[in-house]
Design a protein around this motif. Structure first.
Motif, PDB file in Angstrom:
ATOM      1  N   ILE A  32       0.834  -1.197   0.000  1.00 42.78           N
ATOM      2  CA  ILE A  32       0.000   0.000   0.000  1.00 42.78           C
ATOM      3  C   ILE A  32       0.876   1.256   0.000  1.00 42.78           C
ATOM      4  O   ILE A  32       1.789   1.371   0.818  1.00 42.78           O
ATOM      5  CB  ILE A  32      -0.953  -0.031   1.208  1.00 42.78           C
ATOM      6  CG1 ILE A  32      -1.823  -1.300   1.114  1.00 42.78           C
ATOM      7  CG2 ILE A  32      -1.814   1.229   1.266  1.00 42.78           C
ATOM      8  CD1 ILE A  32      -2.443  -1.749   2.393  1.00 42.78           C
ATOM      9  N   PHE A  33       0.555   2.152  -0.924  1.00 37.66           N
ATOM     10  CA  PHE A  33       1.280   3.416  -1.089  1.00 37.66           C
ATOM     11  C   PHE A  33       0.289   4.565  -1.061  1.00 37.66           C
ATOM     12  O   PHE A  33      -0.867   4.402  -1.430  1.00 37.66           O
ATOM     13  CB  PHE A  33       2.013   3.447  -2.437  1.00 37.66           C
ATOM     14  CG  PHE A  33       3.114   2.435  -2.565  1.00 37.66           C
ATOM     15  CD1 PHE A  33       4.434   2.805  -2.319  1.00 37.66           C
ATOM     16  CD2 PHE A  33       2.850   1.127  -2.940  1.00 37.66           C
ATOM     17  CE1 PHE A  33       5.458   1.872  -2.439  1.00 37.66           C
ATOM     18  CE2 PHE A  33       3.867   0.193  -3.060  1.00 37.66           C
ATOM     19  CZ  PHE A  33       5.185   0.573  -2.808  1.00 37.66           C
ATOM     20  N   ASN A  34       0.748   5.733  -0.640  1.00 41.99           N
ATOM     21  CA  ASN A  34       0.009   6.975  -0.817  1.00 41.99           C
ATOM     22  C   ASN A  34       0.859   7.765  -1.806  1.00 41.99           C
ATOM     23  O   ASN A  34       1.917   8.259  -1.440  1.00 41.99           O
ATOM     24  CB  ASN A  34      -0.147   7.721   0.510  1.00 41.99           C
ATOM     25  CG  ASN A  34      -0.953   8.995   0.363  1.00 41.99           C
ATOM     26  OD1 ASN A  34      -1.074   9.535  -0.731  1.00 41.99           O
ATOM     27  ND2 ASN A  34      -1.509   9.476   1.460  1.00 41.99           N
ATOM     28  N   GLU A  35       0.383   7.826  -3.062  1.00 46.04           N
ATOM     29  CA  GLU A  35       1.202   8.314  -4.170  1.00 46.04           C
ATOM     30  C   GLU A  35       2.453   7.435  -4.220  1.00 46.04           C
ATOM     31  O   GLU A  35       2.335   6.240  -4.344  1.00 46.04           O
ATOM     32  CB  GLU A  35       1.523   9.810  -4.019  1.00 46.04           C
ATOM     33  CG  GLU A  35       0.293  10.697  -3.975  1.00 46.04           C
ATOM     34  CD  GLU A  35      -0.549  10.669  -5.235  1.00 46.04           C
ATOM     35  OE1 GLU A  35      -0.022  10.385  -6.330  1.00 46.04           O
ATOM     36  OE2 GLU A  35      -1.761  10.934  -5.130  1.00 46.04           O
ATOM     37  N   SER A  36       3.649   8.007  -4.041  1.00 47.21           N
ATOM     38  CA  SER A  36       4.847   7.165  -4.090  1.00 47.21           C
ATOM     39  C   SER A  36       5.376   6.834  -2.698  1.00 47.21           C
ATOM     40  O   SER A  36       6.405   6.188  -2.568  1.00 47.21           O
ATOM     41  CB  SER A  36       5.938   7.845  -4.923  1.00 47.21           C
ATOM     42  OG  SER A  36       6.297   9.067  -4.316  1.00 47.21           O
ATOM     43  N   GLN A  37       4.661   7.272  -1.663  1.00 49.81           N
ATOM     44  CA  GLN A  37       5.126   7.016  -0.294  1.00 49.81           C
ATOM     45  C   GLN A  37       4.617   5.658   0.187  1.00 49.81           C
ATOM     46  O   GLN A  37       3.413   5.420   0.234  1.00 49.81           O
ATOM     47  CB  GLN A  37       4.635   8.121   0.646  1.00 49.81           C
ATOM     48  CG  GLN A  37       5.193   7.981   2.040  1.00 49.81           C
ATOM     49  CD  GLN A  37       4.689   9.067   2.979  1.00 49.81           C
ATOM     50  OE1 GLN A  37       3.597   9.590   2.801  1.00 49.81           O
ATOM     51  NE2 GLN A  37       5.482   9.373   3.982  1.00 49.81           N
ATOM     52  N   TYR A  38       5.559   4.795   0.547  1.00 51.86           N
ATOM     53  CA  TYR A  38       5.194   3.458   1.027  1.00 51.86           C
ATOM     54  C   TYR A  38       4.494   3.561   2.377  1.00 51.86           C
ATOM     55  O   TYR A  38       4.972   4.242   3.282  1.00 51.86           O
ATOM     56  CB  TYR A  38       6.456   2.599   1.151  1.00 51.86           C
ATOM     57  CG  TYR A  38       6.170   1.185   1.600  1.00 51.86           C
ATOM     58  CD1 TYR A  38       5.530   0.296   0.753  1.00 51.86           C
ATOM     59  CD2 TYR A  38       6.538   0.743   2.868  1.00 51.86           C
ATOM     60  CE1 TYR A  38       5.257  -1.005   1.147  1.00 51.86           C
ATOM     61  CE2 TYR A  38       6.275  -0.557   3.271  1.00 51.86           C
ATOM     62  CZ  TYR A  38       5.635  -1.426   2.404  1.00 51.86           C
ATOM     63  OH  TYR A  38       5.361  -2.718   2.806  1.00 51.86           O
ATOM     64  N   ARG A  39       3.348   2.892   2.518  1.00 48.63           N
ATOM     65  CA  ARG A  39       2.596   2.919   3.774  1.00 48.63           C
ATOM     66  C   ARG A  39       2.638   1.582   4.504  1.00 48.63           C
ATOM     67  O   ARG A  39       2.497   1.539   5.714  1.00 48.63           O
ATOM     68  CB  ARG A  39       1.136   3.334   3.524  1.00 48.63           C
ATOM     69  CG  ARG A  39       0.957   4.657   2.808  1.00 48.63           C
ATOM     70  CD  ARG A  39       1.696   5.819   3.434  1.00 48.63           C
ATOM     71  NE  ARG A  39       1.242   6.111   4.781  1.00 48.63           N
ATOM     72  CZ  ARG A  39       1.710   7.079   5.544  1.00 48.63           C
ATOM     73  NH1 ARG A  39       2.643   7.867   5.085  1.00 48.63           N
ATOM     74  NH2 ARG A  39       1.252   7.268   6.750  1.00 48.63           N
ATOM     75  N   GLY A  40       2.761   0.468   3.777  1.00 49.42           N
ATOM     76  CA  GLY A  40       2.844  -0.829   4.440  1.00 49.42           C
ATOM     77  C   GLY A  40       2.233  -1.939   3.625  1.00 49.42           C
ATOM     78  O   GLY A  40       1.729  -1.735   2.529  1.00 49.42           O
ATOM     79  N   ASP A  41       2.266  -3.132   4.210  1.00 48.99           N
ATOM     80  CA  ASP A  41       1.693  -4.306   3.549  1.00 48.99           C
ATOM     81  C   ASP A  41       0.340  -4.636   4.164  1.00 48.99           C
ATOM     82  O   ASP A  41      -0.203  -3.869   4.969  1.00 48.99           O
ATOM     83  CB  ASP A  41       2.659  -5.492   3.638  1.00 48.99           C
ATOM     84  CG  ASP A  41       2.947  -5.911   5.084  1.00 48.99           C
ATOM     85  OD1 ASP A  41       2.307  -5.388   6.027  1.00 48.99           O
ATOM     86  OD2 ASP A  41       3.818  -6.769   5.263  1.00 48.99           O
ATOM     87  N   TYR A  42      -0.204  -5.785   3.789  1.00 51.44           N
ATOM     88  CA  TYR A  42      -1.529  -6.156   4.279  1.00 51.44           C
ATOM     89  C   TYR A  42      -1.553  -6.272   5.798  1.00 51.44           C
ATOM     90  O   TYR A  42      -2.496  -5.811   6.440  1.00 51.44           O
ATOM     91  CB  TYR A  42      -1.992  -7.479   3.645  1.00 51.44           C
ATOM     92  CG  TYR A  42      -3.318  -7.911   4.214  1.00 51.44           C
ATOM     93  CD1 TYR A  42      -4.500  -7.338   3.759  1.00 51.44           C
ATOM     94  CD2 TYR A  42      -3.389  -8.856   5.230  1.00 51.44           C
ATOM     95  CE1 TYR A  42      -5.728  -7.693   4.303  1.00 51.44           C
ATOM     96  CE2 TYR A  42      -4.615  -9.213   5.776  1.00 51.44           C
ATOM     97  CZ  TYR A  42      -5.775  -8.633   5.305  1.00 51.44           C
ATOM     98  OH  TYR A  42      -6.981  -8.980   5.857  1.00 51.44           O
ATOM     99  N   ASP A  43      -0.531  -6.878   6.389  1.00 50.05           N
ATOM    100  CA  ASP A  43      -0.522  -7.063   7.842  1.00 50.05           C
ATOM    101  C   ASP A  43      -0.552  -5.725   8.566  1.00 50.05           C
ATOM    102  O   ASP A  43      -1.255  -5.560   9.567  1.00 50.05           O
ATOM    103  CB  ASP A  43       0.691  -7.887   8.287  1.00 50.05           C
ATOM    104  CG  ASP A  43       0.596  -9.337   7.807  1.00 50.05           C
ATOM    105  OD1 ASP A  43      -0.536  -9.821   7.547  1.00 50.05           O
ATOM    106  OD2 ASP A  43       1.650  -9.985   7.679  1.00 50.05           O
TER     107      ASP A  43
END
Length: 100
Positions: free
Chosen positions: A55-66
């Motif tokens: 999961i990303f917000n634009e190009s900023q990584y936010r995390g995976d499913y967990d």
């Protein structure tokens, strides 16, 4: 299992009217390459590639499913996504209590 996790994330975003763009990495080599390059090294598996959904917000990584699932369990998905929680949401109410 990957499909179920993807549907879980998409279903949550749709239900909460959070705009998103789904990137297919199975059919699109550019998307696959972009995801692999943009997941931070410390979030990659020891061997192989990170599995979707990432999961990303634009190009900023936010995390995976967990990480998403944990944020959802803690009513903190908007913060996880880097968004402001809408007024009246459980998350906004929890933030207001913390700041009081």
């Amino acid at each position: 299992m990957i499909k179920k996790k993807q549907q879980d994330v998409l279903g949550f975003l749709e239900a909460n009217k959070i705009g998103f763009e789904e990137k297919d990495i199975a059919a699109n080599e550019e998307n696959r390459k972009w995801m692999r390059e943009n997941v931070p090294e410390n979030n990659r598996p020891a061997t192989g590639y990170p599995l979707p959904p990432q999961i990303f917000n634009e190009s900023q990584y936010r995390g995976d499913y967990d990480a998403f699932f944990e944020a959802r369990e803690n009513n903190a998905v908007y913060a996880f996504l880097g968004l402001t929680a809408p007024p009246g949401s459980k998350e906004a109410e929890a933030q207001a209590k913390q700041q009081a």
